[in-house]
Design a protein around this motif. Structure first.
Motif, PDB file in Angstrom:
ATOM      1  N   ALA A  35       7.657  82.700 185.255  1.00 49.46           N
ATOM      2  CA  ALA A  35       7.650  84.158 185.075  1.00 49.46           C
ATOM      3  C   ALA A  35       8.100  84.537 183.669  1.00 49.46           C
ATOM      4  O   ALA A  35       7.517  85.419 183.031  1.00 49.46           O
ATOM      5  CB  ALA A  35       8.565  84.809 186.115  1.00 49.46           C
ATOM      6  N   ASN A  36       9.117  83.847 183.173  1.00 48.34           N
ATOM      7  CA  ASN A  36       9.653  84.168 181.848  1.00 48.34           C
ATOM      8  C   ASN A  36       8.649  83.864 180.742  1.00 48.34           C
ATOM      9  O   ASN A  36       8.539  84.623 179.769  1.00 48.34           O
ATOM     10  CB  ASN A  36      10.952  83.395 181.609  1.00 48.34           C
ATOM     11  N   VAL A  37       7.917  82.752 180.877  1.00 51.87           N
ATOM     12  CA  VAL A  37       6.905  82.420 179.871  1.00 51.87           C
ATOM     13  C   VAL A  37       5.790  83.471 179.870  1.00 51.87           C
ATOM     14  O   VAL A  37       5.374  83.969 178.819  1.00 51.87           O
ATOM     15  CB  VAL A  37       6.311  81.020 180.105  1.00 51.87           C
ATOM     16  N   ILE A  38       5.311  83.815 181.055  1.00 51.94           N
ATOM     17  CA  ILE A  38       4.232  84.804 181.160  1.00 51.94           C
ATOM     18  C   ILE A  38       4.684  86.151 180.590  1.00 51.94           C
ATOM     19  O   ILE A  38       3.946  86.802 179.842  1.00 51.94           O
ATOM     20  CB  ILE A  38       3.780  84.953 182.624  1.00 51.94           C
ATOM     21  N   ASN A  39       5.903  86.555 180.912  1.00 54.43           N
ATOM     22  CA  ASN A  39       6.397  87.834 180.401  1.00 54.43           C
ATOM     23  C   ASN A  39       6.623  87.797 178.891  1.00 54.43           C
ATOM     24  O   ASN A  39       6.409  88.795 178.204  1.00 54.43           O
ATOM     25  CB  ASN A  39       7.677  88.239 181.128  1.00 54.43           C
ATOM     26  N   ALA A  40       7.025  86.650 178.368  1.00 54.47           N
ATOM     27  CA  ALA A  40       7.183  86.519 176.912  1.00 54.47           C
ATOM     28  C   ALA A  40       5.836  86.653 176.213  1.00 54.47           C
ATOM     29  O   ALA A  40       5.720  87.310 175.166  1.00 54.47           O
ATOM     30  CB  ALA A  40       7.824  85.172 176.567  1.00 54.47           C
ATOM     31  N   MET A  41       4.792  86.076 176.804  1.00 54.09           N
ATOM     32  CA  MET A  41       3.450  86.179 176.237  1.00 54.09           C
ATOM     33  C   MET A  41       2.944  87.615 176.339  1.00 54.09           C
ATOM     34  O   MET A  41       2.317  88.148 175.415  1.00 54.09           O
ATOM     35  CB  MET A  41       2.514  85.216 176.952  1.00 54.09           C
ATOM     36  N   GLY A  65      -1.936  79.651 185.042  1.00 54.81           N
ATOM     37  CA  GLY A  65      -1.184  80.866 184.756  1.00 54.81           C
ATOM     38  C   GLY A  65      -0.953  81.055 183.278  1.00 54.81           C
ATOM     39  O   GLY A  65      -1.101  82.158 182.747  1.00 54.81           O
ATOM     40  N   LEU A  66      -0.592  79.959 182.579  1.00 57.02           N
ATOM     41  CA  LEU A  66      -0.402  80.037 181.132  1.00 57.02           C
ATOM     42  C   LEU A  66      -1.693  80.448 180.441  1.00 57.02           C
ATOM     43  O   LEU A  66      -1.704  81.332 179.574  1.00 57.02           O
ATOM     44  CB  LEU A  66       0.069  78.688 180.576  1.00 57.02           C
ATOM     45  N   ALA A  67      -2.791  79.783 180.819  1.00 58.78           N
ATOM     46  CA  ALA A  67      -4.085  80.094 180.202  1.00 58.78           C
ATOM     47  C   ALA A  67      -4.455  81.555 180.442  1.00 58.78           C
ATOM     48  O   ALA A  67      -5.003  82.227 179.556  1.00 58.78           O
ATOM     49  CB  ALA A  67      -5.168  79.170 180.753  1.00 58.78           C
ATOM     50  N   SER A  68      -4.152  82.054 181.624  1.00 57.16           N
ATOM     51  CA  SER A  68      -4.501  83.434 181.971  1.00 57.16           C
ATOM     52  C   SER A  68      -3.679  84.456 181.190  1.00 57.16           C
ATOM     53  O   SER A  68      -4.116  85.593 181.009  1.00 57.16           O
ATOM     54  CB  SER A  68      -4.306  83.656 183.471  1.00 57.16           C
ATOM     55  N   ALA A  69      -2.489  84.053 180.747  1.00 55.47           N
ATOM     56  CA  ALA A  69      -1.632  84.967 179.998  1.00 55.47           C
ATOM     57  C   ALA A  69      -1.954  84.984 178.507  1.00 55.47           C
ATOM     58  O   ALA A  69      -1.382  85.781 177.766  1.00 55.47           O
ATOM     59  CB  ALA A  69      -0.163  84.611 180.212  1.00 55.47           C
ATOM     60  N   MET A  70      -2.850  84.093 178.073  1.00 55.15           N
ATOM     61  CA  MET A  70      -3.296  84.123 176.680  1.00 55.15           C
ATOM     62  C   MET A  70      -4.094  85.411 176.435  1.00 55.15           C
ATOM     63  O   MET A  70      -4.732  85.946 177.333  1.00 55.15           O
ATOM     64  CB  MET A  70      -4.202  82.936 176.365  1.00 55.15           C
ATOM     65  N   ASP A  71      -4.105  85.843 175.189  1.00 54.59           N
ATOM     66  CA  ASP A  71      -4.926  87.002 174.840  1.00 54.59           C
ATOM     67  C   ASP A  71      -6.374  86.606 174.588  1.00 54.59           C
ATOM     68  O   ASP A  71      -7.295  87.416 174.764  1.00 54.59           O
ATOM     69  CB  ASP A  71      -4.353  87.692 173.600  1.00 54.59           C
ATOM     70  N   TYR A  72      -6.576  85.352 174.199  1.00 55.16           N
ATOM     71  CA  TYR A  72      -7.925  84.859 173.907  1.00 55.16           C
ATOM     72  C   TYR A  72      -7.871  83.354 174.110  1.00 55.16           C
ATOM     73  O   TYR A  72      -7.094  82.655 173.463  1.00 55.16           O
ATOM     74  CB  TYR A  72      -8.301  85.183 172.458  1.00 55.16           C
ATOM     75  N   PRO A  74      -0.463  87.310 189.396  1.00 57.25           N
ATOM     76  CA  PRO A  74      -0.826  88.535 188.674  1.00 57.25           C
ATOM     77  C   PRO A  74      -1.577  88.262 187.373  1.00 57.25           C
ATOM     78  O   PRO A  74      -2.525  88.978 187.035  1.00 57.25           O
ATOM     79  CB  PRO A  74       0.536  89.192 188.416  1.00 57.25           C
ATOM     80  N   ALA A  75      -1.162  87.228 186.636  1.00 56.50           N
ATOM     81  CA  ALA A  75      -1.835  86.904 185.378  1.00 56.50           C
ATOM     82  C   ALA A  75      -3.244  86.379 185.635  1.00 56.50           C
ATOM     83  O   ALA A  75      -4.199  86.752 184.946  1.00 56.50           O
ATOM     84  CB  ALA A  75      -1.024  85.873 184.592  1.00 56.50           C
ATOM     85  N   VAL A  76      -3.373  85.514 186.654  1.00 61.39           N
ATOM     86  CA  VAL A  76      -4.683  84.944 186.974  1.00 61.39           C
ATOM     87  C   VAL A  76      -5.624  86.035 187.473  1.00 61.39           C
ATOM     88  O   VAL A  76      -6.791  86.116 187.060  1.00 61.39           O
ATOM     89  CB  VAL A  76      -4.554  83.823 188.023  1.00 61.39           C
ATOM     90  N   GLN A  77      -5.125  86.911 188.330  1.00 63.61           N
ATOM     91  CA  GLN A  77      -5.967  87.980 188.867  1.00 63.61           C
ATOM     92  C   GLN A  77      -6.371  88.958 187.774  1.00 63.61           C
ATOM     93  O   GLN A  77      -7.500  89.491 187.788  1.00 63.61           O
ATOM     94  CB  GLN A  77      -5.238  88.717 189.984  1.00 63.61           C
ATOM     95  N   GLY A 103     -14.232  85.186 182.765  1.00 66.27           N
ATOM     96  CA  GLY A 103     -13.477  85.828 181.712  1.00 66.27           C
ATOM     97  C   GLY A 103     -12.221  85.115 181.268  1.00 66.27           C
ATOM     98  O   GLY A 103     -11.511  85.605 180.377  1.00 66.27           O
ATOM     99  N   LEU A 104     -11.911  83.955 181.863  1.00 63.82           N
ATOM    100  CA  LEU A 104     -10.718  83.223 181.441  1.00 63.82           C
ATOM    101  C   LEU A 104     -10.923  82.616 180.064  1.00 63.82           C
ATOM    102  O   LEU A 104     -10.052  82.713 179.191  1.00 63.82           O
ATOM    103  CB  LEU A 104     -10.382  82.126 182.454  1.00 63.82           C
ATOM    104  N   TYR A 105     -12.065  81.964 179.861  1.00 58.79           N
ATOM    105  CA  TYR A 105     -12.390  81.375 178.564  1.00 58.79           C
ATOM    106  C   TYR A 105     -13.378  82.265 177.811  1.00 58.79           C
ATOM    107  O   TYR A 105     -14.348  82.749 178.394  1.00 58.79           O
ATOM    108  CB  TYR A 105     -13.003  79.989 178.735  1.00 58.79           C
ATOM    109  N   ALA A 106     -13.135  82.407 176.518  1.00 60.69           N
ATOM    110  CA  ALA A 106     -14.080  83.143 175.676  1.00 60.69           C
ATOM    111  C   ALA A 106     -15.187  82.234 175.171  1.00 60.69           C
ATOM    112  O   ALA A 106     -16.330  82.667 174.998  1.00 60.69           O
ATOM    113  CB  ALA A 106     -13.345  83.769 174.499  1.00 60.69           C
ATOM    114  N   ASN A 107     -14.832  80.972 174.926  1.00 62.00           N
ATOM    115  CA  ASN A 107     -15.795  79.989 174.432  1.00 62.00           C
ATOM    116  C   ASN A 107     -15.502  78.640 175.055  1.00 62.00           C
ATOM    117  O   ASN A 107     -14.344  78.314 175.329  1.00 62.00           O
ATOM    118  CB  ASN A 107     -15.708  79.846 172.904  1.00 62.00           C
ATOM    119  N   VAL A 108     -16.560  77.848 175.261  1.00 65.45           N
ATOM    120  CA  VAL A 108     -16.419  76.473 175.739  1.00 65.45           C
ATOM    121  C   VAL A 108     -17.172  75.559 174.776  1.00 65.45           C
ATOM    122  O   VAL A 108     -18.363  75.760 174.522  1.00 65.45           O
ATOM    123  CB  VAL A 108     -16.971  76.303 177.172  1.00 65.45           C
ATOM    124  N   TYR A 109     -16.468  74.563 174.242  1.00 70.62           N
ATOM    125  CA  TYR A 109     -17.036  73.669 173.235  1.00 70.62           C
ATOM    126  C   TYR A 109     -17.253  72.267 173.798  1.00 70.62           C
ATOM    127  O   TYR A 109     -16.645  71.880 174.804  1.00 70.62           O
ATOM    128  CB  TYR A 109     -16.096  73.598 172.028  1.00 70.62           C
TER     129      TYR A 109
END
Length: 251
Positions: free
Chosen positions: A88-94, A115-122, A147-150, A178-184
């Motif tokens: 929770a603290n990591v997600i809220n920090a992001m 959850g971490l990936a979902s809390a990224m902005d991009y 909540p972050a994943v949803q 919408g989780l990933y913007a690009n896949v390489y």
């Protein structure tokens, strides 16, 4: 690659790169979660930093989620809640960070890693970066990261991978949702894409970025309380006889 767990930071050309590593497939024990929280907060406040890139060490797995070693050793609800509050603290920090955070997802990611990936902005990934929410298999559930994943996948996508807890979902599926913007195709192309984006973002007005970030995260102002409530649920369920039996298999 060192086999010692770590969280490192490096600043170059106003881009802060935060890298975490754990020899158990980049799983996340409490001390790594705490270091990530502190480092993200620190880089968000650093005036020399305009963009943050969050990545993990190694070539295969981005993040295996919660540390099974620590899950097995939880013996009371207070300790359980504290452990899940680490996520929770990591997600809220992001969420509160005034700078855009770019995620580098080089390989599979599970549970808390989603959850971490979902809390990224991009978020940018390789074709090997499939995702799975495995918590229900353990008798818990993705309550803290939910909540972050949803927010990223929508209620339908979130419920699909949360209920089908045995299956990995492809990077293409994650990009469609919408989780990933690009896949390489490989990490070299991934790193080139991240470097180009980060460089472009450094040319933007920091005040505009800050205001945009607040706009994107509008409606999450209650997450300090919400994620704490979710951590209490997980802290209780991890002590259930069902989960204890499941975790014995990982000893």
């Amino acid at each position: 690659m060192s086999e010692e767990a770590y969280v490192n930071k490096h600043i170059e050309d106003k881009i802060a790169t935060i890298e975490f590593f754990h020899p158990a497939h980049n799983s996340l024990p409490g001390n790594i979660l705490a270091q990530l929280t502190d480092t993200i907060t620190e880089m968000g406040q650093n005036k020399e930093v305009l963009v943050i890139v969050l990545k993990s060490g190694g070539d295969r797995t981005f993040c295996a989620g919660a540390s099974f070693t620590e899950l097995i050793n939880i013996q009371d609800e207070v300790v359980g809640e504290k452990f899940f509050m680490g996520f929770a603290n990591v997600i809220n920090a992001m969420r509160k960070c005034p700078k855009f955070i770019i995620g580098r997802i080089q390989g599979k990611t599970v549970g808390g890693g989603v959850g971490l990936a979902s809390a990224m902005d991009y978020c940018m990934a390789t074709k090997f970066a499939s995702i799975k929410l495995s918590e229900l298999n353990l008798g818990i559930g993705p309550f803290v990261v939910g909540p972050a994943v949803q927010r990223k996948l929508g209620a339908s996508g979130m419920s699909q991978i949360a209920i089908d807890a045995n299956s990995f979902y492809s990077p293409e599926w994650a990009m469609q949702k919408g989780l990933y913007a690009n896949v390489y195709d490989n990490t070299e192309e991934l790193d080139e894409g991240i470097a180009a984006l980060a460089k472009n973002l450094c040319g933007y007005n920091p005040e505009a970025v800050k205001e945009m970030k607040q706009m994107f995260w509008r409606g999450t102002e209650d997450w300090d309380q919400l994620l704490n409530e979710r951590a209490k649920i997980s802290g209780r369920l991890v002590l259930s006889s069902f989960t204890k039996e499941k975790l014995k298999k990982f000893k």
